[in-house]
Motif scaffolding. Structure first.
Motif, PDB file in Angstrom:
ATOM      1  N   GLY A 111     -80.854 107.633 179.012  1.00  0.00           N
ATOM      2  CA  GLY A 111     -80.596 108.542 177.873  1.00  0.00           C
ATOM      3  C   GLY A 111     -80.208 107.758 176.643  1.00  0.00           C
ATOM      4  O   GLY A 111     -80.729 108.260 175.380  1.00  0.00           O
ATOM      5  N   MET A 112     -79.401 106.711 176.639  1.00  0.00           N
ATOM      6  CA  MET A 112     -79.207 106.135 175.467  1.00  0.00           C
ATOM      7  C   MET A 112     -80.269 105.157 174.924  1.00  0.00           C
ATOM      8  O   MET A 112     -80.414 105.111 173.847  1.00  0.00           O
ATOM      9  CB  MET A 112     -77.792 105.195 175.504  1.00  0.00           C
ATOM     10  N   LEU A 113     -80.814 104.389 175.845  1.00  0.00           N
ATOM     11  CA  LEU A 113     -82.247 103.809 175.342  1.00  0.00           C
ATOM     12  C   LEU A 113     -83.245 104.730 174.512  1.00  0.00           C
ATOM     13  O   LEU A 113     -83.672 104.262 173.721  1.00  0.00           O
ATOM     14  CB  LEU A 113     -82.641 103.068 176.555  1.00  0.00           C
ATOM     15  N   ALA A 114     -83.332 105.889 175.405  1.00  0.00           N
ATOM     16  CA  ALA A 114     -84.410 106.874 174.672  1.00  0.00           C
ATOM     17  C   ALA A 114     -83.944 107.397 173.533  1.00  0.00           C
ATOM     18  O   ALA A 114     -84.868 107.542 172.403  1.00  0.00           O
ATOM     19  CB  ALA A 114     -84.879 107.984 175.803  1.00  0.00           C
ATOM     20  N   GLY A 115     -82.645 107.693 173.440  1.00  0.00           N
ATOM     21  CA  GLY A 115     -81.952 108.290 172.119  1.00  0.00           C
ATOM     22  C   GLY A 115     -82.196 107.249 171.076  1.00  0.00           C
ATOM     23  O   GLY A 115     -82.574 107.619 169.986  1.00  0.00           O
ATOM     24  N   THR A 116     -81.836 105.834 171.071  1.00  0.00           N
ATOM     25  CA  THR A 116     -81.633 105.088 170.138  1.00  0.00           C
ATOM     26  C   THR A 116     -83.303 104.617 169.730  1.00  0.00           C
ATOM     27  O   THR A 116     -83.686 104.164 168.560  1.00  0.00           O
ATOM     28  CB  THR A 116     -81.053 103.632 170.424  1.00  0.00           C
ATOM     29  N   VAL A 117     -84.391 104.598 170.648  1.00  0.00           N
ATOM     30  CA  VAL A 117     -85.519 104.622 170.254  1.00  0.00           C
ATOM     31  C   VAL A 117     -86.045 105.561 169.144  1.00  0.00           C
ATOM     32  O   VAL A 117     -87.005 105.546 168.385  1.00  0.00           O
ATOM     33  CB  VAL A 117     -86.329 104.222 171.451  1.00  0.00           C
ATOM     34  N   ALA A 118     -85.563 106.908 169.699  1.00  0.00           N
ATOM     35  CA  ALA A 118     -85.928 107.996 168.769  1.00  0.00           C
ATOM     36  C   ALA A 118     -85.265 107.588 167.524  1.00  0.00           C
ATOM     37  O   ALA A 118     -86.029 108.030 166.521  1.00  0.00           O
ATOM     38  CB  ALA A 118     -85.201 109.257 169.270  1.00  0.00           C
ATOM     39  N   ILE A 119     -84.048 107.285 167.417  1.00  0.00           N
ATOM     40  CA  ILE A 119     -83.472 107.108 165.964  1.00  0.00           C
ATOM     41  C   ILE A 119     -84.202 105.797 165.061  1.00  0.00           C
ATOM     42  O   ILE A 119     -84.280 106.030 164.036  1.00  0.00           O
ATOM     43  CB  ILE A 119     -82.049 106.679 166.404  1.00  0.00           C
ATOM     44  N   ALA A 120     -84.478 104.931 166.154  1.00  0.00           N
ATOM     45  CA  ALA A 120     -85.285 103.592 165.453  1.00  0.00           C
ATOM     46  C   ALA A 120     -86.522 104.456 164.979  1.00  0.00           C
ATOM     47  O   ALA A 120     -86.900 103.829 163.722  1.00  0.00           O
ATOM     48  CB  ALA A 120     -85.602 102.698 166.524  1.00  0.00           C
ATOM     49  N   ALA A 121     -87.372 104.950 165.406  1.00  0.00           N
ATOM     50  CA  ALA A 121     -88.716 105.761 165.062  1.00  0.00           C
ATOM     51  C   ALA A 121     -88.289 106.340 163.817  1.00  0.00           C
ATOM     52  O   ALA A 121     -88.899 106.317 162.718  1.00  0.00           O
ATOM     53  CB  ALA A 121     -89.284 106.484 166.113  1.00  0.00           C
ATOM     54  N   ALA A 122     -87.243 107.145 163.573  1.00  0.00           N
ATOM     55  CA  ALA A 122     -86.907 107.887 162.326  1.00  0.00           C
ATOM     56  C   ALA A 122     -86.629 106.977 161.135  1.00  0.00           C
ATOM     57  O   ALA A 122     -86.919 107.095 160.116  1.00  0.00           O
ATOM     58  CB  ALA A 122     -85.622 108.780 162.504  1.00  0.00           C
ATOM     59  N   VAL A 123     -85.816 105.879 161.714  1.00  0.00           N
ATOM     60  CA  VAL A 123     -85.564 104.779 160.555  1.00  0.00           C
ATOM     61  C   VAL A 123     -87.025 104.225 160.083  1.00  0.00           C
ATOM     62  O   VAL A 123     -87.011 104.061 158.832  1.00  0.00           O
ATOM     63  CB  VAL A 123     -84.701 103.756 160.993  1.00  0.00           C
ATOM     64  N   GLY A 124     -87.779 103.858 161.049  1.00  0.00           N
ATOM     65  CA  GLY A 124     -89.107 103.326 160.830  1.00  0.00           C
ATOM     66  C   GLY A 124     -89.871 104.244 159.719  1.00  0.00           C
ATOM     67  O   GLY A 124     -90.434 103.871 158.774  1.00  0.00           O
ATOM     68  N   ILE A 125     -89.763 105.693 160.085  1.00  0.00           N
ATOM     69  CA  ILE A 125     -90.468 106.662 159.081  1.00  0.00           C
ATOM     70  C   ILE A 125     -89.765 106.799 157.624  1.00  0.00           C
ATOM     71  O   ILE A 125     -90.464 106.740 156.648  1.00  0.00           O
ATOM     72  CB  ILE A 125     -90.208 108.121 159.705  1.00  0.00           C
ATOM     73  N   PHE A 126     -88.499 106.666 157.639  1.00  0.00           N
ATOM     74  CA  PHE A 126     -87.886 106.398 156.183  1.00  0.00           C
ATOM     75  C   PHE A 126     -88.041 105.148 155.686  1.00  0.00           C
ATOM     76  O   PHE A 126     -88.270 105.441 154.486  1.00  0.00           O
ATOM     77  CB  PHE A 126     -86.186 106.527 156.908  1.00  0.00           C
ATOM     78  N   SER A 127     -88.096 104.308 156.495  1.00  0.00           N
ATOM     79  CA  SER A 127     -88.489 103.033 155.558  1.00  0.00           C
ATOM     80  C   SER A 127     -89.757 102.958 155.241  1.00  0.00           C
ATOM     81  O   SER A 127     -90.065 102.592 153.864  1.00  0.00           O
ATOM     82  CB  SER A 127     -88.439 101.806 156.639  1.00  0.00           C
ATOM     83  N   ALA A 128     -90.722 103.524 155.913  1.00  0.00           N
ATOM     84  CA  ALA A 128     -92.231 103.482 155.257  1.00  0.00           C
ATOM     85  C   ALA A 128     -92.299 104.403 154.038  1.00  0.00           C
ATOM     86  O   ALA A 128     -93.053 104.263 153.305  1.00  0.00           O
ATOM     87  CB  ALA A 128     -93.191 104.021 156.399  1.00  0.00           C
ATOM     88  N   GLY A 129     -91.486 105.549 154.316  1.00  0.00           N
ATOM     89  CA  GLY A 129     -91.499 106.330 152.939  1.00  0.00           C
ATOM     90  C   GLY A 129     -90.914 105.833 151.666  1.00  0.00           C
ATOM     91  O   GLY A 129     -91.324 106.017 150.577  1.00  0.00           O
ATOM     92  N   ILE A 130     -89.780 105.018 151.970  1.00  0.00           N
ATOM     93  CA  ILE A 130     -89.228 104.506 150.866  1.00  0.00           C
ATOM     94  C   ILE A 130     -90.098 103.382 150.155  1.00  0.00           C
ATOM     95  O   ILE A 130     -89.885 103.372 148.958  1.00  0.00           O
ATOM     96  CB  ILE A 130     -87.579 103.453 151.331  1.00  0.00           C
ATOM     97  N   PHE A 131     -90.641 102.380 151.036  1.00  0.00           N
ATOM     98  CA  PHE A 131     -91.509 101.633 150.607  1.00  0.00           C
ATOM     99  C   PHE A 131     -92.811 102.015 150.084  1.00  0.00           C
ATOM    100  O   PHE A 131     -93.618 101.123 149.825  1.00  0.00           O
ATOM    101  CB  PHE A 131     -91.565 100.427 151.500  1.00  0.00           C
ATOM    102  N   GLY A 132     -93.098 103.123 150.400  1.00  0.00           N
ATOM    103  CA  GLY A 132     -94.443 103.730 149.931  1.00  0.00           C
ATOM    104  C   GLY A 132     -95.556 102.968 150.631  1.00  0.00           C
ATOM    105  O   GLY A 132     -96.706 102.745 150.196  1.00  0.00           O
ATOM    106  N   LEU A 133     -95.473 103.123 151.997  1.00  0.00           N
ATOM    107  CA  LEU A 133     -96.487 102.147 152.932  1.00  0.00           C
ATOM    108  C   LEU A 133     -97.681 103.212 153.163  1.00  0.00           C
ATOM    109  O   LEU A 133     -98.765 102.788 153.983  1.00  0.00           O
ATOM    110  CB  LEU A 133     -95.837 101.777 154.197  1.00  0.00           C
ATOM    111  N   GLU A 134     -97.352 104.698 153.056  1.00  0.00           N
ATOM    112  CA  GLU A 134     -98.373 105.676 153.621  1.00  0.00           C
ATOM    113  C   GLU A 134     -99.907 105.070 152.796  1.00  0.00           C
ATOM    114  O   GLU A 134     -99.947 105.102 151.594  1.00  0.00           O
ATOM    115  CB  GLU A 134     -97.857 107.108 153.217  1.00  0.00           C
ATOM    116  N   GLY A 135    -100.915 105.358 153.504  1.00  0.00           N
ATOM    117  CA  GLY A 135    -102.275 104.859 152.940  1.00  0.00           C
ATOM    118  C   GLY A 135    -102.284 103.445 152.497  1.00  0.00           C
ATOM    119  O   GLY A 135    -103.394 102.900 151.843  1.00  0.00           O
ATOM    120  N   MET A 136    -101.475 102.625 152.959  1.00  0.00           N
ATOM    121  CA  MET A 136    -101.591 101.136 152.503  1.00  0.00           C
ATOM    122  C   MET A 136    -102.739 100.380 152.990  1.00  0.00           C
ATOM    123  O   MET A 136    -103.334 100.517 154.242  1.00  0.00           O
ATOM    124  CB  MET A 136    -100.298 100.535 152.976  1.00  0.00           C
ATOM    125  N   GLU A 137    -103.635  99.752 152.197  1.00  0.00           N
ATOM    126  CA  GLU A 137    -104.818  98.966 152.249  1.00  0.00           C
ATOM    127  C   GLU A 137    -104.362  97.584 152.817  1.00  0.00           C
ATOM    128  O   GLU A 137    -103.648  96.982 152.066  1.00  0.00           O
ATOM    129  CB  GLU A 137    -105.551  99.315 151.396  1.00  0.00           C
TER     130      GLU A 137
END
Length: 464
Positions: A111-137
């Motif tokens: 449960g903890m491993l699955a929970g932290t990987v979900a949090i990590a994915a959310a952090v990855g989404i947040f970071s991609a948005g902050i750095f404007g990576l969407e659609g990056m060539e």
């Protein structure tokens, strides 16, 4: 003349190893020698690249010889993974450390491993948005083209299996085959087999105690010898790290790193944020996060250098037990499960960032709630069975992107910077595993807080 320069590079490397050995004889702490090996290896490798050039024959030939130490050390560690996982789980049953609470502890760990990987994915989404990576060539070169072609084959193999088939592939089919690590899911299959064998042992113990006692003695004797081998191999850690970092620094494509700097920065930002979340979780259960950092640092340095969560398993489990006060059964379970389940860096942050980057190329807004929710669920499910060796992140990326019907070519386009990011991702994977072990031990009241708060270093006992 080339032979002279190659000999000079190797001679200097040998002298650096001799200096580390001298420090060991002078009882300089293990963590200090590991950190020094990391720093010196990077400096020496960069100096070699600056003098001779990344693609020179001198560097490639020297690297092969230095790799005897680096890759040889990794091979020794990987040699220990299967026997350590198998006998550690089995020993936990024969010592009755998990007999009554296996379901509860296993559930908490997963449960903890699955929970932290979900949090990590959310952090990855947040970071991609902050750095404007969407659609990056990203520019495709020769190395990237080859990588895309090879990953295409992996994807074909992956798509040939249905979701139920992927689940079944994690179950042991031929245990002798899995003991050779022939499949990407071999480790989790060995964990399952050891658990089944342990539960069978508990049944025999109730009905035929003499046979059970004999079996337990055999398991304990073998596990003791395996742990002794672990101790011997871990003593080589500073030399292995020195070799690995020297070669990485000498042969890495610094120009590619510079060109993809924004993605690298976004990745490291996400990894740093997730590591802080690990520390916050440690604090929330009433433990000192600074103590945690200090005691796990040698483990993280090795994970960073080796890019192998599986290879880090021996020092991971040893540190949990001897420095962090985690009970034997929980350390064994969290370490074994953490190799293939819920890897925060490789199976959480990385595939989430890739999905955000490529979604706009097919007309999808990656920041809609529905897309983010689907991505989080896909990442968590896809994180089960990811191999804890170099390349696990690539496999995780392929699973998530293909499941969500997104382009997978980006996995190959990032091949040139993989080593640099993968080092930090692996360290985060291991931190997630150790955080899980500590918190599970604390929740179940099996944590030895006197050991946790002790200032004495016990991660790698002296060999006498």
């Amino acid at each position: 003349m080339e032979a002279f320069h190659i000999s000079l590079i190797i001679t200097i490397f040998v002298l650096l190893c001799a200096a580390l050995f001298y420090m060991q004889k002078k009882f300089v702490s293990f963590s200090k020698r590991v950190m020094l090996a990391l720093v010196v290896g990077i400096i020496y490798g960069l100096a070699i690249q600056f003098i001779y050039g990344q693609t020179s024959f001198i560097i490639s030939e020297s690297a092969e010889w230095i790799n005897i130490v680096g890759n040889g050390f990794i091979s020794l560690l990987r040699m220990l993974v299967i026997p350590l996982v198998f006998f550690a789980i089995l020993s936990a049953f024969t010592k009755s450390k998990l007999a009554n609470d296996f379901g509860k502890i296993g559930g908490l760990v997963i449960g903890m491993l699955a929970g932290t990987v979900a949090i990590a994915a959310a952090v990855g989404i947040f970071s991609a948005g902050i750095f404007g990576l969407e659609g990056m060539e990203i520019t495709q070169g020769e190395a990237e083209s080859v990588a895309i072609e090879s990953h295409g084959q992996k994807l074909d193999d992956l798509n040939a299996m249905s979701v139920p088939e992927k689940v079944v592939s994690m179950l042991p089919m031929n245990i002798f085959y899995d003991l050779t690590e022939a499949r990407s899911t071999s480790v989790i299959s060995v964990v399952i087999f050891a658990s089944i064998l342990g539960m069978a042992f508990m049944g025999v113990k109730r009905k035929e105690p003499k046979q059970a006692e004999m079996f337990a003695s055999i398991v304990e004797a073998i596990f003791t010898v395996v742990m002794r081998v672990v101790t011997l191999v871990l003593r080589l850690t500073p030399y292995g790290i020195l070799a690995l970092m020297t070669n990485k620094a000498a042969t890495s494509d610094l120009v590619a790193f510079w060109n993809l700097g924004k993605f690298i920065l976004a990745s490291y930002f996400a990894i740093a944020v997730m590591f802080l979340i690990h520390l916050l979780l440690i604090r929330l259960v009433g433990l000192n996060p600074l103590t945690y950092i200090k005691k796990i640092m040698p483990v993280l340095v090795f994970a960073f250098s080796s890019r192998s969560s599986a290879g880090t398993l021996p020092i991971n489990v040893s540190t949990q037990k001897k420095s962090l006060g985690v009970s034997e059964g929980i350390a064994d379970i969290s370490g074994a499960f953490g190799i293939t389940i819920g890897q925060n860096g490789c199976a959480g942050i990385y595939p989430a960032m890739l999905a955000i980057m490529v979604a706009p190329t097919v007309g999808i807004d990656p920041f809609t709630p529905s897309f983010i929710l689907m991505l989080l669920v896909t990442v968590v499910i896809g994180s089960f069975g990811i191999a804890g060796v170099g390349g696990g992140a690539t496999f995780a990326g392929l699973i998530v992107l293909s499941t969500m019907n997104l382009p997978v070519a980006i996995v190959g386009l990032l091949i040139s910077i993989e080593p640099l990011i993968d080092m930090a991702r692996t360290a985060l994977n291991v931190s997630g595993t150790m955080t899980t072990g500590v918190i599970t031990s604390k929740i179940t009241k099996q944590l030895d807080e006197e050991v946790y708060n002790s200032k004495e270093e016990k991660a790698v006992p002296e060999v006498v």
